[in-house]
Design an enzyme around this catalytic site. Structure first.
Site, PDB file in Angstrom:
ATOM      1  N   ASP A 262       0.878  -1.160  -0.083  1.00  0.00           N
ATOM      2  CA  ASP A 262       0.041   0.057  -0.033  1.00  0.00           C
ATOM      3  C   ASP A 262       1.159   1.299  -0.163  1.00  0.00           C
ATOM      4  O   ASP A 262       2.217   1.133   0.167  1.00  0.00           O
ATOM      5  CB  ASP A 262      -1.014   0.068   1.182  1.00  0.00           C
TER       6      ASP A 262
HETATM    7  C1  NOJ Z   1      -3.914   3.998   0.230  1.00  0.00           C
HETATM    8  C2  NOJ Z   1      -5.000   3.130   0.432  1.00  0.00           C
HETATM    9  O1  NOJ Z   1      -5.020   2.483   1.345  1.00  0.00           O
HETATM   10  C3  NOJ Z   1      -5.435   2.081  -0.813  1.00  0.00           C
HETATM   11  O2  NOJ Z   1      -6.436   1.360  -0.755  1.00  0.00           O
HETATM   12  C4  NOJ Z   1      -5.132   2.746  -2.039  1.00  0.00           C
HETATM   13  O3  NOJ Z   1      -5.320   1.681  -3.133  1.00  0.00           O
HETATM   14  C5  NOJ Z   1      -3.815   3.565  -2.353  1.00  0.00           C
HETATM   15  N1  NOJ Z   1      -3.688   4.433  -1.084  1.00  0.00           N
HETATM   16  C6  NOJ Z   1      -3.794   4.220  -3.557  1.00  0.00           C
HETATM   17  O4  NOJ Z   1      -4.234   5.358  -3.564  1.00  0.00           O
END
Ligand code: NOJ
Length: 734
Positions: A262
């Site tokens: 993530d």
């Molecule tokens: C953080 C989030 O937790 C995740 O779900 C998302 O896909 C990513 N950022 C990318 O934006």
């Protein structure tokens, strides 16, 4: 491209070039019209990395993506195309209700169709991968991201995980499908205190039994990528957790696709306190099995040194690169690096009439009727006042619809105007959505709202004036769309005081009130339920949401949604879920006096609205359960059937739910667990026998020795219309 040819490219890559494939950047490095979702920071990324990076996220639009790919390939030595990934969560340009609402349809087949449409819109816009589905199990309504999950039930989440993945991916047709990335592995939905990014700590039994199955269902459905989560799992952050990725995901589940971190999660291993610095974090990440580092310089700047110093084997890099090259190849990017991107197709495919039609259908099925004393449906010749800040709002797609355009959304007021004469419709805002928008912070391209001067008294006065001229008041309230979603944890989950005051003032006029809620989580409605005549839970219903709500208001659609997350009576009850364990002192059956049972002294244990609950404009009556035998063996099945009759005047959908309880196990078992459901349409007066087949496999769990198997003994079987209103029978596994 043939594997051999791909192998040749791979073998010709320098170590640096390989490492750069493992890096993902966002659009600002490509002078693009980027979406800044997440914390912004200076990265310390060199131009060399940008020129060779493997993937980019959250840039949109065929024209822009074609340009970026072209410019990138012109500079590229091996002509390995960029992968474009994006957060496409509940639709792309045509948006659907937020995932929590999609869950309430109890209709995975319909959601699969929605995701097929989403994939097509994204594919023609040049996207290759979506960071969806999020299948995190959720039980704590304080957590803002409950809106991104299909709810509190493992079985249902598995069904939806499959539907999402199959819908997006299909057979990976370049013009119609995109690859899917399931997230957040693992157990991101259980942060302590419901506070975003907080610690997760639970037994391996609970993790395996409740939390892991939905990720596995996505993997078993062929999901191409898995995203790691921000949280810890048994003390080790998921993004550096070898056991999770190598033992569970790769070895046990046989996952061969890409694991992506993530946003900055590998670098955050330092803040977690398990890595010393970037170099240490890179080592932990790659050794644990994360192939792509999202949005940090950790892999790009550290892996080479780690290999050259003999700290990690180059084999780790090779494995990750090979997986990435393979996905690029599978998506057909070597043959056509622009894949489905097509500016003219964008015009015909996006927001097409068929897509909007399906969006309306999905929105309607996701709406849950929580209360109705007979005021609904409203007759179209009545004078109606729509009061509340969501009445004219076009921001109805929730916080994750980052690429949608509010102008494409039909507001509730606009939708109602399509059904009743204009002179019979009045609108007034009544109050602001929140007392203080400045606490919400920014999110992507979302409209950043300034603090505007408001005249509260005038707003109230206008609302009361409109309401007093009406025969029915429809109050469009709920949450600001930034009060849920990522970074949207709350400790209070009731309607804001200004909204409650507004309801109370309108109530004094003595008009019937229909409360329509637009929100991203289960709310505590205890303080308003007695003040209104009906409650429609509309969630954030997407592009066609205004029309869907209007269909329900006037009876053009008979509501059929059923909750997939319990609504607490008070926030102090959370985490709250129907499939809890019994305690040694259960309230109803304990031998002890009530003080010394497992309960609160100030509120009942039960939710205000239970899992599986939802009303209809008709009524369904259930007969008794009939079972084909009360003995089940490992090789036989039992059929349980029940008569369900529509005893009302109109046709409607009923979701017949099957729950099972293992009465005695070697470990404590839940009081009941959903094991099946059937959503059926019954005409007025129609009766159907609904059947469920029960087999031994449905009874398996992690026993005291951590084996996943069933144990002989007695089981309770429940069938009914929600987790609280059920008929009962018993059988034995012999
Ligand atoms: C953080 C989030 O937790 C995740 O779900 C998302 O896909 C990513 N950022 C990318 O934006």
């Amino acid at each position: 491209m043939e594997k051999l040819e791909l192998q040749k490219i791979f073998e010709d890559l320098t170590l640096k070039e390989k490492i750069y494939q493992l890096v993902q950047l966002s659009g600002e490095f490509f002078k693009s019209d980027t979406l800044a979702v997440g914390p912004q920071q200076k990265l310390g990324i060199s131009q060399e990395v940008v020129d060779n990076v493997g993937s980019v996220f959250n840039i949109f639009g065929a024209e822009q993506l074609i340009r970026i790919q072209k410019e990138y390939l012109e500079k590229s030595r091996h002509k390995i195309p960029l992968l474009f990934m994006a957060d496409i969560i509940n639709g792309y340009k045509t948006t659907y209700p937020i995932p929590l609402a999609l869950g309430c349809t109890w209709n995975p087949d319909l959601i699969k169709k929605g995701m097929q449409n989403t994939a097509e819109e994204a594919a023609v816009s040049g996207i290759h991968v979506t960071f969806s589905p999020m299948v995190d199990l959720v039980r704590d309504a304080r957590w803002g991201r409950v809106m991104e999950s299909t709810g509190e039930d493992t079985y249902l989440n598995c069904e939806f995980a499959k539907a999402f993945v199959e819908g997006y991916q299909g057979d990976l047709d370049p013009n119609k499908n995109i690859a899917s990335c399931v997230k957040h592995f693992a157990a991101y939905g259980a942060p302590e205190g419901g506070r975003e990014y907080n610690t997760v700590d639970m037994s391996e039994r609970r993790l395996r039994e409740d939390y892991l199955p939905a990720y596995k269902a996505a993997v078993d459905s062929g999901c191409e990528l898995v995203m790691t989560s921000f949280n810890t799992v048994d003390g080790i952050p998921a993004s550096g957790n070898k056991w999770l990725m190598r033992n569970v995901l790769r070895e046990e589940w046989g996952f061969n696709g890409i694991i992506i971190s993530d946003y900055a999660a590998i670098q955050e291993l330092i803040a977690h306190g398990v890595a010393e610095d970037d170099r240490d974090a890179a080592k932990l990440g790659i050794e644990a099995g994360v192939d792509i580092d999202m949005k940090t310089p950790v892999y790009s700047n550290q892996l080479e040194g780690l290999v050259n110093d003999g700290v990690i084997s180059e084999k780790l890099i090779d494995e990750a690169v090979w997986r990435i090259l393979n996905l690029k190849n599978k998506l057909g990017l070597f043959e056509n690096p622009y894949r489905g991107a097509d500016v003219s197709k964008e015009k015909s495919v996006i927001l097409s009439p068929e897509k909007l039609k399906l969006a309306r259908e999905i929105s309607r099925e996701s709406i849950v009727l929580l209360e109705n004393n007979g005021v609904l449906p409203i007759s179209k010749d009545k004078k109606i006042a729509i009061i509340g800040p969501h009445g004219e709002s076009k921001v109805l797609s929730g916080s994750w619809a980052i690429n949608s355009n509010p102008d494409d959304v039909t507001s509730l007021v606009e939708a109602v105007k399509e059904k009743i004469s204009e002179e019979n419709l009045m609108y007034a805002k009544g109050c602001e959505m929140t007392e203080d928008n400045s606490i919400l912070g920014g999110f992507g391209r979302a409209i950043e709202e300034e603090k505007i001067e408001v005249d509260k008294e005038k707003d109230l006065e206008e609302a009361l004036k409109a309401a007093s001229k009406s025969e029915v008041v429809v109050m469009a309230l709920g949450e600001h769309y930034l009060q849920s979603g990522e970074g949207g944890s709350r400790t209070e989950i009731s309607l804001e005081q200004a909204q409650v005051n507004l309801i109370e003032k309108v109530k004094e006029l003595g008009k019937p009130i229909v409360l329509v809620l637009f929100n991203g989580r289960p709310l505590v409605l205890t303080n308003v339920v007695d003040k209104v005549d009906a409650i429609i839970e509309a969630w954030f219903p997407g592009t066609e949401g205004g029309r869907a709500v209007s269909d329900v208001l006037f009876g053009d659609y008979n509501p059929s949604g059923r909750l997939t997350m319990s609504f607490p009576r008070r926030v102090g009850q959370v985490p709250l879920h129907y499939n809890e364990f019994n305690t040694g002192r259960p309230v109803k059956t304990s031998i002890h006096n009530s003080r010394f049972t497992s309960r609160y002294i100030d509120v009942e244990n039960t939710p205000l609205y239970p899992f599986g609950y939802g009303l209809s404009y008709t009524k369904f009556e259930y007969g008794d359960i009939k079972i084909s035998s009360d003995k089940l063996t490992n090789n036989s099945t039992i059929t349980a059937s029940i008569k369900v009759k529509n005893v009302g005047d109109i046709a409607g959908y009923e979701t017949v739910q099957l729950y099972i309880q293992d009465i005695k196990g070697s470990v404590v078992r839940p009081v009941k667990e959903l094991k099946g459901f059937k959503k059926v349409k019954l005409e007025s007066g129609e009766e159907q026998d609904i059947e469920f087949v029960i087999n031994e496999e449905m009874l398996r769990f992690y026993t005291s020795s951590m084996e996943f198997k069933s144990e002989e003994g007695r089981f309770k079987l429940y069938i009914g219309s929600n987790s609280d209103e059920l008929q009962e029978a018993e059988f034995e596994l012999i």
